[in-house]
Design a protein around this motif. Structure first.
Motif, short mmCIF file in Angstrom:
data_model
loop_
_atom_site.label_atom_id
_atom_site.label_comp_id
_atom_site.label_asym_id
_atom_site.label_seq_id
_atom_site.Cartn_x
_atom_site.Cartn_y
_atom_site.Cartn_z
N THR A 199 14.83 -9.24 -15.41
CA THR A 199 13.61 -9.94 -15.00
C THR A 199 13.29 -9.50 -13.57
O THR A 199 14.14 -9.58 -12.68
N LEU A 200 12.07 -9.03 -13.39
CA LEU A 200 11.65 -8.45 -12.12
C LEU A 200 10.62 -9.36 -11.46
O LEU A 200 9.78 -9.94 -12.15
N VAL A 201 10.70 -9.49 -10.14
CA VAL A 201 9.70 -10.26 -9.41
C VAL A 201 8.92 -9.32 -8.49
O VAL A 201 9.50 -8.74 -7.57
N ASP A 202 7.66 -9.13 -8.78
CA ASP A 202 6.70 -8.28 -8.06
C ASP A 202 6.96 -6.77 -8.25
O ASP A 202 8.06 -6.36 -8.63
N SER A 203 5.88 -5.99 -8.01
CA SER A 203 5.93 -4.58 -8.40
C SER A 203 5.42 -3.61 -7.33
O SER A 203 5.21 -2.42 -7.62
N GLN A 204 5.20 -4.11 -6.08
CA GLN A 204 4.77 -3.24 -4.98
C GLN A 204 3.57 -2.37 -5.36
O GLN A 204 2.56 -2.89 -5.80
N ASN B 114 4.69 -12.06 -11.22
CA ASN B 114 3.91 -11.76 -10.01
C ASN B 114 3.80 -13.03 -9.17
O ASN B 114 3.33 -14.05 -9.65
N THR B 115 4.20 -12.94 -7.89
CA THR B 115 4.12 -14.13 -7.02
C THR B 115 2.69 -14.46 -6.62
O THR B 115 2.39 -15.60 -6.30
N HIS B 116 1.80 -13.45 -6.57
CA HIS B 116 0.37 -13.66 -6.31
C HIS B 116 -0.35 -12.35 -6.58
O HIS B 116 0.29 -11.38 -6.99
N HIS B 117 -1.66 -12.31 -6.35
CA HIS B 117 -2.45 -11.18 -6.85
C HIS B 117 -2.59 -9.99 -5.88
O HIS B 117 -3.19 -8.98 -6.26
N HIS B 118 -2.05 -10.07 -4.67
CA HIS B 118 -2.28 -8.99 -3.71
C HIS B 118 -1.68 -7.66 -4.18
O HIS B 118 -0.61 -7.62 -4.77
N GLY B 119 -2.40 -6.59 -3.81
CA GLY B 119 -2.07 -5.26 -4.29
C GLY B 119 -0.69 -4.76 -3.93
O GLY B 119 -0.13 -3.91 -4.63
N ASP B 120 -0.10 -5.27 -2.84
CA ASP B 120 1.23 -4.81 -2.46
C ASP B 120 2.33 -5.58 -3.23
O ASP B 120 3.52 -5.39 -2.98
N HIS B 121 1.91 -6.44 -4.17
CA HIS B 121 2.86 -7.17 -5.02
C HIS B 121 2.62 -6.89 -6.51
O HIS B 121 3.52 -7.09 -7.32
N LEU C 64 6.70 -8.16 -20.13
CA LEU C 64 5.70 -9.21 -20.23
C LEU C 64 5.37 -9.67 -18.80
O LEU C 64 6.27 -10.10 -18.07
N ILE C 65 4.11 -9.58 -18.42
CA ILE C 65 3.73 -9.92 -17.04
C ILE C 65 3.29 -11.39 -16.99
O ILE C 65 2.42 -11.82 -17.73
N VAL C 66 3.96 -12.13 -16.08
CA VAL C 66 3.83 -13.58 -15.99
C VAL C 66 3.34 -13.97 -14.60
O VAL C 66 3.85 -13.44 -13.60
N ALA C 67 2.40 -14.90 -14.52
CA ALA C 67 1.97 -15.41 -13.21
C ALA C 67 1.12 -16.67 -13.37
O ALA C 67 0.76 -17.04 -14.49
N HIS C 68 0.79 -17.28 -12.25
CA HIS C 68 -0.10 -18.43 -12.26
C HIS C 68 -1.50 -18.00 -12.75
O HIS C 68 -1.91 -16.86 -12.55
N ASP C 69 -2.20 -18.95 -13.38
CA ASP C 69 -3.55 -18.68 -13.92
C ASP C 69 -4.45 -17.95 -12.92
O ASP C 69 -5.18 -17.03 -13.29
N ASN C 70 -4.42 -18.37 -11.65
CA ASN C 70 -5.35 -17.81 -10.66
C ASN C 70 -5.05 -16.35 -10.35
O ASN C 70 -5.93 -15.63 -9.86
N VAL C 71 -3.82 -15.91 -10.58
CA VAL C 71 -3.48 -14.51 -10.34
C VAL C 71 -4.26 -13.64 -11.33
O VAL C 71 -4.89 -12.64 -10.96
N ARG C 72 -4.24 -14.05 -12.59
CA ARG C 72 -5.00 -13.32 -13.61
C ARG C 72 -6.50 -13.34 -13.28
O ARG C 72 -7.16 -12.31 -13.28
N THR C 73 -7.00 -14.54 -12.98
CA THR C 73 -8.43 -14.69 -12.69
C THR C 73 -8.84 -13.78 -11.53
O THR C 73 -9.83 -13.06 -11.61
N ARG C 74 -8.05 -13.82 -10.46
CA ARG C 74 -8.42 -13.03 -9.27
C ARG C 74 -8.29 -11.53 -9.52
O ARG C 74 -9.09 -10.74 -9.02
N MET C 75 -7.27 -11.13 -10.26
CA MET C 75 -7.13 -9.70 -10.55
C MET C 75 -8.31 -9.19 -11.39
O MET C 75 -8.85 -8.12 -11.14
#
Ligand SMILES: [Zn+2]
Length: 334
Positions: A69-74, A99-106, A118-129
């Motif tokens: 299980t990986l957290v964030d992808s730089q 993904n901890t949040h939607h910023h491009g460096d994560h 399987l990419i998992v995150a809060h609803d707003n991460v998907r919305t913002r991306m």
């Protein structure tokens, strides 16, 4: 006063839409160019959890009996290297990417991991991306002009590249999370570990999550924690200085005293390190409240704001004033 976008802010903004982008985005001026073989540093934290430093937001990963299980992808250009670092530890497949949040460096490397994780995150991460092409086309022309005027050619170029990407990308191509949640989620990866993902009050953005590896007692804070560094509060993405305080209190109240903490940026630390950062946030808020209570204008407050205890923090010269401006805007008039 209109809030100036700092160089660091521009660098971060330039990374916002890095997800799914091919070719990979260039390193921002904030990130030092290093040859690939020296980009990464792996730190075992016990309990099969590792911190992986590279360029951009720190990565965490857990090696379970069956999968990783990986957290964030730089960033996209680093993603193959991230996989290679994981392969130094295990051959097990990478099955989840949080993904901890939607910023491009994560999230910039999401596209690389999408075929098998399987990419998992809060609803707003998907919305913002998914909204990023539209947001970029709306906001970046002005930011490019601003960067040019400030003589920041490199920043302007990075922004222009993002703008070109935003014009040509199709929304379906963006490697956004496919499994989203609104408050909390738990992954059960085996090995007696439970991976808790907690959405927190809006702090860095309105889509922030932290990841707690319960058995290993390791906490990945994403950008809700910049260790020895002044944070970037992305007000345009729902971030809030007050929210930072609430988010930090919520986390500090839930983790054991011996927890080890992976910040979004900076070195791995402990609960005392996290509390020091909370103190910084409280001090900025306090300064803003006092200025407002004394009837000081925002400009006067920003002129004089000085928190010597944090002078050694990275970004003190530019981001402190950004944080202070946001805190002033949020402080209720007395
Ligand atoms: Zn961030």
């Amino acid at each position: 006063m209109r809030r100036a976008v700092s160089v660091a802010g521009i660098a971060l903004l330039a990374g916002l839409a890095a997800a799914a982008q091919t070719p990979a985005p260039k390193a921002t001026p904030d990130h030092h160019e290093r040859p690939p073989e020296t980009v990464f540093r792996l730190q075992p934290l016990g309990g099969n959890v590792y911190a992986l430093y590279g360029r951009g937001g720190n990565i965490g990963f857990f090696v379970g009996p069956e999968a990783v299980t990986l957290v964030d992808s730089q960033f996209m250009d680093l993603a193959p290297g991230i996989e290679a670092e994981i392969r130094k530890v295990t051959n097990k497949p990478i099955k989840f990417l949080v993904n901890t949040h939607h910023h491009g460096d994560h999230v910039g490397g999401n596209d690389f991991f999408r075929p098998f994780a399987l990419i998992v995150a809060h609803d707003n991460v998907r919305t913002r991306m998914l909204a990023s092409p539209e947001t970029i086309q709306r906001d970046y022309p002005a930011l490019i002009e601003k960067a040019k005027k400030a003589g920041n050619e490199q920043g302007a170029k990075a922004l222009a590249e993002q703008l070109e990407w935003a014009k040509r990308v199709r929304v379906e191509e963006i490697a956004a999370p496919v499994l989203t949640f609104d408050s909390e989620l738990r992954i059960h990866p085996g090995g007696g570990e439970t991976i808790q993902v907690w959405h927190l009050p809006p702090a860095h953005t309105d889509g922030d999550s932290v990841v707690f590896f319960e058995k290993a007692k390791v906490l990945h804070m994403g950008d809700d924690f910049f260790n020895k560094s002044i944070p970037f509060v992305d007000v345009s993405a729902g971030g809030s200085v007050h929210g930072y305080e609430k988010a930090l209190d919520a986390v500090i109240g839930r983790v054991p005293p011996e927890v080890r903490v992976i910040p979004g940026h900076g070195e791995v630390t402990d609960l005392a390190g996290l509390k020091e950062f909370r103190k910084y946030i409280a001090d900025v808020l306090d300064a803003a409240r006092r200025a407002k209570a004394a009837g000081k204008s925002k400009d006067a407050f920003l002129q004089e704001i000085d928190l010597p205890a944090y002078k050694d923090y990275r970004g003190y010269e530019d981001r402190l004033k950004d944080n202070a401006a946001a805190a002033y805007d949020e402080a209720a008039p007395r």
